[in-house]
Design an enzyme around this catalytic site. Structure first.
Site, mmCIF file in Angstrom:
data_model
loop_
_atom_site.group_PDB
_atom_site.id
_atom_site.type_symbol
_atom_site.label_atom_id
_atom_site.label_comp_id
_atom_site.label_asym_id
_atom_site.label_seq_id
_atom_site.Cartn_x
_atom_site.Cartn_y
_atom_site.Cartn_z
ATOM 1 N N GLU A 1 0.656 -1.365 -0.323
ATOM 2 C CA GLU A 1 0.688 -0.126 0.096
ATOM 3 C C GLU A 1 0.765 1.463 0.200
ATOM 4 O O GLU A 1 1.928 1.452 0.631
ATOM 5 C CB GLU A 1 -1.195 0.181 1.273
ATOM 6 C CG GLU A 1 -1.986 -0.871 1.176
ATOM 7 C CD GLU A 1 -2.834 -1.472 2.097
ATOM 8 O OE1 GLU A 1 -3.779 -1.800 2.342
ATOM 9 O OE2 GLU A 1 -1.938 -1.426 3.318
ATOM 10 N N CYS B 1 3.725 8.409 1.267
ATOM 11 C CA CYS B 1 4.198 7.006 2.277
ATOM 12 C C CYS B 1 4.582 5.896 1.595
ATOM 13 O O CYS B 1 3.668 5.561 0.876
ATOM 14 C CB CYS B 1 3.220 7.200 3.045
ATOM 15 S SG CYS B 1 3.710 5.410 4.413
ATOM 16 N N CYS C 1 7.469 -7.269 6.759
ATOM 17 C CA CYS C 1 9.209 -7.655 7.490
ATOM 18 C C CYS C 1 9.449 -8.435 9.022
ATOM 19 O O CYS C 1 8.688 -8.500 9.021
ATOM 20 C CB CYS C 1 8.514 -5.598 7.975
ATOM 21 S SG CYS C 1 10.535 -5.346 9.216
ATOM 22 N N CYS D 1 8.582 -5.965 14.793
ATOM 23 C CA CYS D 1 8.079 -5.480 16.215
ATOM 24 C C CYS D 1 6.813 -4.929 16.988
ATOM 25 O O CYS D 1 5.831 -5.336 15.960
ATOM 26 C CB CYS D 1 8.144 -3.140 15.959
ATOM 27 S SG CYS D 1 9.823 -3.156 14.842
ATOM 28 N N CYS E 1 3.919 -3.536 15.545
ATOM 29 C CA CYS E 1 3.092 -3.450 14.317
ATOM 30 C C CYS E 1 2.759 -4.546 13.193
ATOM 31 O O CYS E 1 2.548 -5.349 13.478
ATOM 32 C CB CYS E 1 4.768 -2.635 13.140
ATOM 33 S SG CYS E 1 4.794 -2.554 11.873
ATOM 34 N N SER F 1 13.162 5.082 14.008
ATOM 35 C CA SER F 1 11.989 4.590 14.629
ATOM 36 C C SER F 1 12.799 4.369 16.416
ATOM 37 O O SER F 1 13.082 3.125 16.290
ATOM 38 C CB SER F 1 11.664 3.548 14.227
ATOM 39 O OG SER F 1 11.024 3.416 12.844
ATOM 40 N N LEU F 2 12.539 4.972 17.002
ATOM 41 C CA LEU F 2 13.028 4.779 18.172
ATOM 42 C C LEU F 2 12.259 4.273 19.541
ATOM 43 O O LEU F 2 12.266 2.982 19.839
ATOM 44 C CB LEU F 2 13.742 6.560 19.474
ATOM 45 C CG LEU F 2 14.767 6.074 20.307
ATOM 46 C CD1 LEU F 2 16.093 4.883 19.381
ATOM 47 C CD2 LEU F 2 15.499 7.455 20.764
ATOM 48 N N ASN G 1 -1.668 3.884 16.940
ATOM 49 C CA ASN G 1 -2.525 3.274 16.481
ATOM 50 C C ASN G 1 -3.058 1.780 16.374
ATOM 51 O O ASN G 1 -1.883 0.829 16.183
ATOM 52 C CB ASN G 1 -2.731 3.301 14.872
ATOM 53 C CG ASN G 1 -1.955 5.063 14.089
ATOM 54 O OD1 ASN G 1 -3.138 5.037 14.892
ATOM 55 N ND2 ASN G 1 -0.875 4.816 13.843
ATOM 56 N N CYS H 1 -0.073 5.138 10.303
ATOM 57 C CA CYS H 1 1.545 4.157 10.425
ATOM 58 C C CYS H 1 1.096 2.692 11.149
ATOM 59 O O CYS H 1 0.324 2.835 12.114
ATOM 60 C CB CYS H 1 1.691 4.764 11.581
ATOM 61 S SG CYS H 1 2.682 6.487 11.168
HETATM 62 N N1 SAH Z 1 10.650 -0.031 8.711
HETATM 63 C C1 SAH Z 1 10.906 0.907 9.377
HETATM 64 C C2 SAH Z 1 9.536 1.996 8.083
HETATM 65 C C3 SAH Z 1 8.383 1.772 8.405
HETATM 66 S S1 SAH Z 1 7.175 1.774 9.684
HETATM 67 C C4 SAH Z 1 10.801 1.607 10.361
HETATM 68 O O1 SAH Z 1 10.234 0.711 11.540
HETATM 69 O O2 SAH Z 1 11.109 2.779 10.803
HETATM 70 C C5 SAH Z 1 6.787 4.170 9.509
HETATM 71 C C6 SAH Z 1 6.810 3.736 11.483
HETATM 72 O O3 SAH Z 1 6.168 3.745 12.150
HETATM 73 C C7 SAH Z 1 7.496 3.587 11.967
HETATM 74 O O4 SAH Z 1 7.934 4.930 12.934
HETATM 75 C C8 SAH Z 1 7.343 2.927 12.708
HETATM 76 O O5 SAH Z 1 7.380 2.646 14.231
HETATM 77 C C9 SAH Z 1 5.592 3.611 13.032
HETATM 78 N N2 SAH Z 1 4.565 1.881 13.693
HETATM 79 C C10 SAH Z 1 4.555 0.761 13.213
HETATM 80 N N3 SAH Z 1 3.535 0.573 13.530
HETATM 81 C C11 SAH Z 1 2.546 1.478 14.101
HETATM 82 C C12 SAH Z 1 1.569 1.095 15.343
HETATM 83 N N4 SAH Z 1 0.738 0.598 14.988
HETATM 84 N N5 SAH Z 1 0.684 2.840 15.377
HETATM 85 C C13 SAH Z 1 1.821 4.178 15.506
HETATM 86 N N6 SAH Z 1 2.745 3.753 14.527
HETATM 87 C C14 SAH Z 1 3.265 2.606 14.038
HETATM 88 FE FE1 SF4 Z 2 8.976 -3.418 10.178
HETATM 89 FE FE2 SF4 Z 2 9.550 -0.733 10.731
HETATM 90 FE FE3 SF4 Z 2 7.532 -2.864 11.286
HETATM 91 FE FE4 SF4 Z 2 8.902 -2.439 12.869
HETATM 92 S S1 SF4 Z 2 7.738 -0.671 12.607
HETATM 93 S S2 SF4 Z 2 7.908 -4.510 12.562
HETATM 94 S S3 SF4 Z 2 10.984 -2.412 11.262
HETATM 95 S S4 SF4 Z 2 7.843 -2.118 9.459
#
Ligand code: SAH
Ligand code: SF4
Length: 380
Positions: A95, A108, A115, A119, A122, A223-224, A302, A345
């Site tokens: 997407e 975006c 992936c 995490c 996510c 992404s910290l 989210n 996100c």
């Molecule tokens: N893999 C990369 C880029 C894609 S994720 C990364 O992790 O940076 C893009 C952003 O969305 C990241 O900062 C991620 O931590 C955030 N993200 C992922 N899942 C989320 C959620 N459920 N709610 C809010 N932000 C989220």
């Molecule tokens: Fe992958 Fe980024 Fe999602 Fe972590 S936050 S699982 S690195 S897409």
């Protein structure tokens, strides 16, 4: 030569396109002309490239093609927010989301199908890893977005002014293809975007981040999500391999290598209720980042079906922001309201069946009832 053997010019970086034409005995400017047709005019047929000689057009049609990924569905809200469901070779879907704002339009994009980094918060991670996108499939998202604006609005202006690698996947784990796509995004004969307006977001693949500066100087988001290793190990498992100190050293190295010394990294921090949203976390974060040129982007978590986490409360969110601001940081809040079209996100999962059903529902409603579109605020 059969169809499958044709070279897809869409994903060739400027250097690779030049090499392709050099092999045909053609001059450099041919590559530039063809690049303009493909990326600036959205043309995918050589016969329409009217400034090329007829024999060259015939030759190109024999050996090459311009093959974008297949557009399955486009969702459009009344204010211009758009989401594209895109089928890539092999049948999987990814997407891309376009978020219009007052002075810019941000696309975006996804870099992988799924992936591998898992995490805990996510949706993409929960889906597991399927495969890397090709450079053509990555730049194809921009190509399709630009084309849809051209087709629907008759606009030839660059509506997409910013690109963020914040869709599905970890861009640094698909390094070569992402870098080729970035070179096309920045190239004047392709999309001509400013390097400040292309942002790569990473969860912290340190060895590849150490390499990135040798190839490009785009903006960086990290992404910290946690101010210490114990907590980050839980949320972002790759932290066990590359802990925070190592990651921040690599971020500083990248910034130090940029020609413009005043650039900073965006630190992304997804706030999850009761997990990483306490005032002491904010203070620890302020301390941690004291020598990293950074802006902090707070993202309320989210929710999605496979997760038990809850969104941060507004009280905790603003308190967290205020502590950072008082400590001297620029801290912005990214309001993500696109969850009504699963465009926010971390909600991008690209599951075609599920998504198609949802899309049918939204088509029936013509999205008119979505009064709160995706909003995406990223500190510049
Ligand atoms: N893999 C990369 C880029 C894609 S994720 C990364 O992790 O940076 C893009 C952003 O969305 C990241 O900062 C991620 O931590 C955030 N993200 C992922 N899942 C989320 C959620 N459920 N709610 C809010 N932000 C989220
Ligand atoms: Fe992958 Fe980024 Fe999602 Fe972590 S936050 S699982 S690195 S897409």
């Amino acid at each position: 030569m059969s169809q499958v053997d044709k070279v897809n010019l869409l994903g060739l970086s400027p250097a690779k396109l030049e090499a392709f034409f050099a092999e045909l005995g053609e001059k450099r400017f041919r590559a530039q002309q063809v690049s303009q047709w493909i990326h600036q005019h959205g043309i995918d047929q050589f016969e329409q490239m009217s400034n090329l000689s007829k024999p060259l057009r015939i030759k190109l049609a024999e050996i090459a093609e311009i093959r974008p990924p297949e557009l399955v569905q486009q969702l459009e809200s009344t204010d211009g927010t758009r989401k594209w469901l895109i089928r890539v070779a092999g049948g999987s879907c990814v997407e891309a989301v376009f978020i219009p704002e007052k002075n810019r339009g941000t696309l975006c994009v996804s870099s992988q199908v799924g992936c591998s980094l898992d995490c805990s918060f996510c949706a993409t991670g929960k889906q597991g890893f399927q495969r890397d996108l090709t450079a053509a499939e990555i730049i194809g998202q921009l190509w399709l977005a630009a084309k849809s604006f051209r087709d629907l609005d008759g606009q030839s202006e660059r509506v997409v002014s910013n690109v963020v690698f914040m869709g599905m996947g970890e861009p640094l784990l698909n390094f070569d293809n992402v870098v080729d796509a970035i070179h096309l995004m920045l190239d004047d004969h392709a999309y001509g975007l400013s390097k400040r307006r292309v942002t790569l977001s990473t969860s912290g693949v340190v060895p590849m981040l150490d390499q990135l500066g040798k190839h490009t100087d785009v903006s960086l988001a990290v992404s910290l999500h946690a101010p210490n290793d114990a907590l980050r190990n839980e949320l972002v498992p790759i932290n066990k391999k590359y802990p925070i100190a190592m990651l921040l050293a690599s971020v500083k190295g990248y910034l130090a290598g940029l020609p413009d010394k005043h650039r900073s990294a965006t630190i992304e921090y997804t706030l999850i209720d009761g997990v990483n949203d306490r005032p002491e976390h904010a203070r620890e974060l302020a301390e941690l980042l004291h020598d990293v040129p950074s802006k902090i982007n707070l993202i309320p978590f989210n929710p999605f079906s496979l997760s038990d986490y809850r969104r941060v409360s507004n009280n905790s969110l603003y308190r967290f922001r205020d502590i950072l601001v008082e400590a001297g940081y620029t801290a912005t809040i990214r309001t993500t309201r696109g969850d009504d079209i699963d465009a926010a996100c971390g909600q991008l999962a690209g599951m075609v069946n599920d998504r198609t059903r949802r899309s049918e529902r939204y088509n029936r409603d013509t999205l008119a009832d979505i009064s709160e579109p995706v909003r995406f605020i990223q500190g510049e």
